[in-house]
Design a protein around this motif. Structure first.
Motif, PDB file in Angstrom:
ATOM      1  N   PRO A 165       0.823  -1.216   0.000  1.00  0.00           N
ATOM      2  CA  PRO A 165       0.000   0.000   0.000  1.00  0.00           C
ATOM      3  C   PRO A 165       0.854   1.261   0.000  1.00  0.00           C
ATOM      4  O   PRO A 165       1.839   1.347   0.732  1.00  0.00           O
ATOM      5  CB  PRO A 165      -0.818  -0.127   1.285  1.00  0.00           C
ATOM      6  N   LYS A 166       0.466   2.209  -0.832  1.00  0.00           N
ATOM      7  CA  LYS A 166       1.249   3.435  -0.990  1.00  0.00           C
ATOM      8  C   LYS A 166       0.338   4.661  -1.005  1.00  0.00           C
ATOM      9  O   LYS A 166      -0.835   4.589  -1.384  1.00  0.00           O
ATOM     10  CB  LYS A 166       2.012   3.431  -2.318  1.00  0.00           C
ATOM     11  N   ILE A 167       0.925   5.779  -0.624  1.00  0.00           N
ATOM     12  CA  ILE A 167       0.316   7.072  -0.901  1.00  0.00           C
ATOM     13  C   ILE A 167       1.229   7.818  -1.873  1.00  0.00           C
ATOM     14  O   ILE A 167       2.442   7.577  -1.912  1.00  0.00           O
ATOM     15  CB  ILE A 167       0.103   7.910   0.368  1.00  0.00           C
ATOM     16  N   ALA A 168       0.636   8.698  -2.664  1.00  0.00           N
ATOM     17  CA  ALA A 168       1.389   9.574  -3.561  1.00  0.00           C
ATOM     18  C   ALA A 168       1.199  11.005  -3.084  1.00  0.00           C
ATOM     19  O   ALA A 168       0.066  11.496  -3.027  1.00  0.00           O
ATOM     20  CB  ALA A 168       0.913   9.421  -4.997  1.00  0.00           C
ATOM     21  N   CYS A 169       2.287  11.645  -2.703  1.00  0.00           N
ATOM     22  CA  CYS A 169       2.248  13.040  -2.246  1.00  0.00           C
ATOM     23  C   CYS A 169       2.921  13.918  -3.289  1.00  0.00           C
ATOM     24  O   CYS A 169       3.970  13.550  -3.835  1.00  0.00           O
ATOM     25  CB  CYS A 169       2.997  13.206  -0.925  1.00  0.00           C
ATOM     26  N   LYS A 170       2.332  15.064  -3.538  1.00  0.00           N
ATOM     27  CA  LYS A 170       2.975  15.989  -4.470  1.00  0.00           C
ATOM     28  C   LYS A 170       4.351  16.373  -3.939  1.00  0.00           C
ATOM     29  O   LYS A 170       4.499  16.837  -2.813  1.00  0.00           O
ATOM     30  CB  LYS A 170       2.100  17.248  -4.637  1.00  0.00           C
ATOM     31  N   TYR A 171       5.349  16.136  -4.761  1.00  0.00           N
ATOM     32  CA  TYR A 171       6.728  16.413  -4.368  1.00  0.00           C
ATOM     33  C   TYR A 171       6.956  17.914  -4.287  1.00  0.00           C
ATOM     34  O   TYR A 171       6.456  18.685  -5.125  1.00  0.00           O
ATOM     35  CB  TYR A 171       7.681  15.793  -5.388  1.00  0.00           C
TER      36      TYR A 171
END
Length: 362
Positions: A165-171
């Motif tokens: 499971p992953k989250i994607a955060c704006k870099y």
């Protein structure tokens, strides 16, 4: 077994001025640094007045001791949940220029296991607007940059679900940098210790001695797989040099490089961000938020970065950005460099004593 909440008629525990508080501590580094005579370290939790333990505590009902955890604090310590809870701080804010929404201190975040269609749509809309589309993808339940990836490729992000499971955060593509003559302008992040002694009413403190981590290579928005350029966690890798800069040395460096902003004003913004998060995390009833627990106390580590943005007048401004809140943080460096740290933490949490200590209520 599920989590139980404190009894409704629980009596808050307090200690008299001459009472020695017996504390059971299952936590690296801290026990050997407790020298305050108001505390006695005990080996058996049954003999303790207060517990300071690493294992996640579930049974708050019937507990007749102070405990260093709150029911449902996972809403701020799990990376997927903090993105939801943090959004409640300013849900109506919209930044049309940067196509962002929610509080300015919270990166746009998606759970790519449960919100993949929404994420793909958002990614494609940013692409159409020619906006930067670099993302940092990380497990919501791990730390130390484990299984963390930085990429601007949508197909790569989609495949990352296969490893857990992953989250994607704006870099943060425009971070505030610090210059060192031997390397150049590098990324850095800041860690504060936060101390929570009450949810209702909110009583939140910040330990003013903070810790810093630096990248080893000059920052630029390329070579996204170059760890030493884009990451700051170097103390868990023997092959990477670790730059140590103490907070009291960092402040004049920061003020010299950014005199128009100044650390005092920047720290006020950081503390306001912390308070906004905890107000949001205590704004709703359990199980959506942290539950009130009269005999609970807690210590967290808050990691953040600074980025460049614009204020309401269009002038350049520094914006703190929250990276994560850590449960059971590593306190080795804190105890090593600041021998009073353990005494300060226990005094604040268990005796409500912050007098002449580097602790500020926020």
């Amino acid at each position: 077994m599920g989590e139980s909440l404190p009894d409704e008629d629980v009596v808050p525990i307090s200690f008299g001025p001459d009472q020695i508080v017996k504390v059971f501590i299952d936590y690296n580094s801290i026990p050997e640094h407790v020298t305050d005579p108001r505390f006695a370290i005990v080996d058996n939790p049954e003999d303790a007045d207060a517990l300071f333990v690493k294992q996640s505590w579930k049974q708050f009902a019937g507990l007749e001791k102070l405990i260093n955890q709150f029911p449902n604090e996972c809403v701020i310590t799990f990376k997927d949940l903090i993105a939801v809870v943090g959004h409640w701080s300013d849900p109506d804010r919209v930044d049309e220029e940067n196509f962002e929404h929610g509080p300015a201190w919270l990166p746009v975040t998606y759970n790519i296991n449960t919100e993949l269609p929404k994420f793909i749509s958002y990614f494609q809309q940013r692409e159409k607007r020619n906006l930067n589309n670099t993302w940092i993808c990380k497990p919501w339940n791990l730390a130390r940059a484990l299984d963390t990836h930085i990429t601007d490729q949508l197909s790569y992000i989609i495949r990352l679900r296969e490893s857990g499971p992953k989250i994607a955060c704006k870099y943060i593509e425009n971070p505030v940098l610090i210059h060192f003559d031997d390397v150049g302008d590098v990324k850095f992040d800041i860690r504060y210790i936060l101390l929570l002694s009450s949810v209702s009413p909110l009583k939140l403190y910040a330990y003013r001695i903070f810790w810093l981590r630096f990248a080893n290579k000059p920052y630029s928005l390329d070579s996204l797989d170059d760890y030493e350029k884009h990451f700051t966690v170097m103390n868990y890798e023997d092959d990477f040099p670790l730059r140590q800069v103490h907070y009291d040395d960092f402040i004049p460096i920061f003020n010299n490089q950014y005199p128009e902003f100044g650390w005092e004003e920047t720290e006020k913004k950081i503390f306001a961000m912390f308070r906004s998060l905890f107000l949001a995390a205590t704004s709703k009833l359990y199980p959506k938020c942290i539950a009130p627990s009269p005999n609970s106390r807690a210590m967290y580590a808050a990691d953040l970065m600074l980025k460049w943005t614009k204020d309401d007048s269009g002038n350049r401004s520094m914006q703190p950005v929250l990276c994560e809140i850590n449960f059971c943080p590593d306190c080795d460096r804190a105890c090593q460099y600041h021998p009073r740290f353990a005494n300060d933490v226990l005094s604040c949490l268990f005796l409500d004593d912050i007098e002449d200590r580097p602790i500020t209520e926020i």
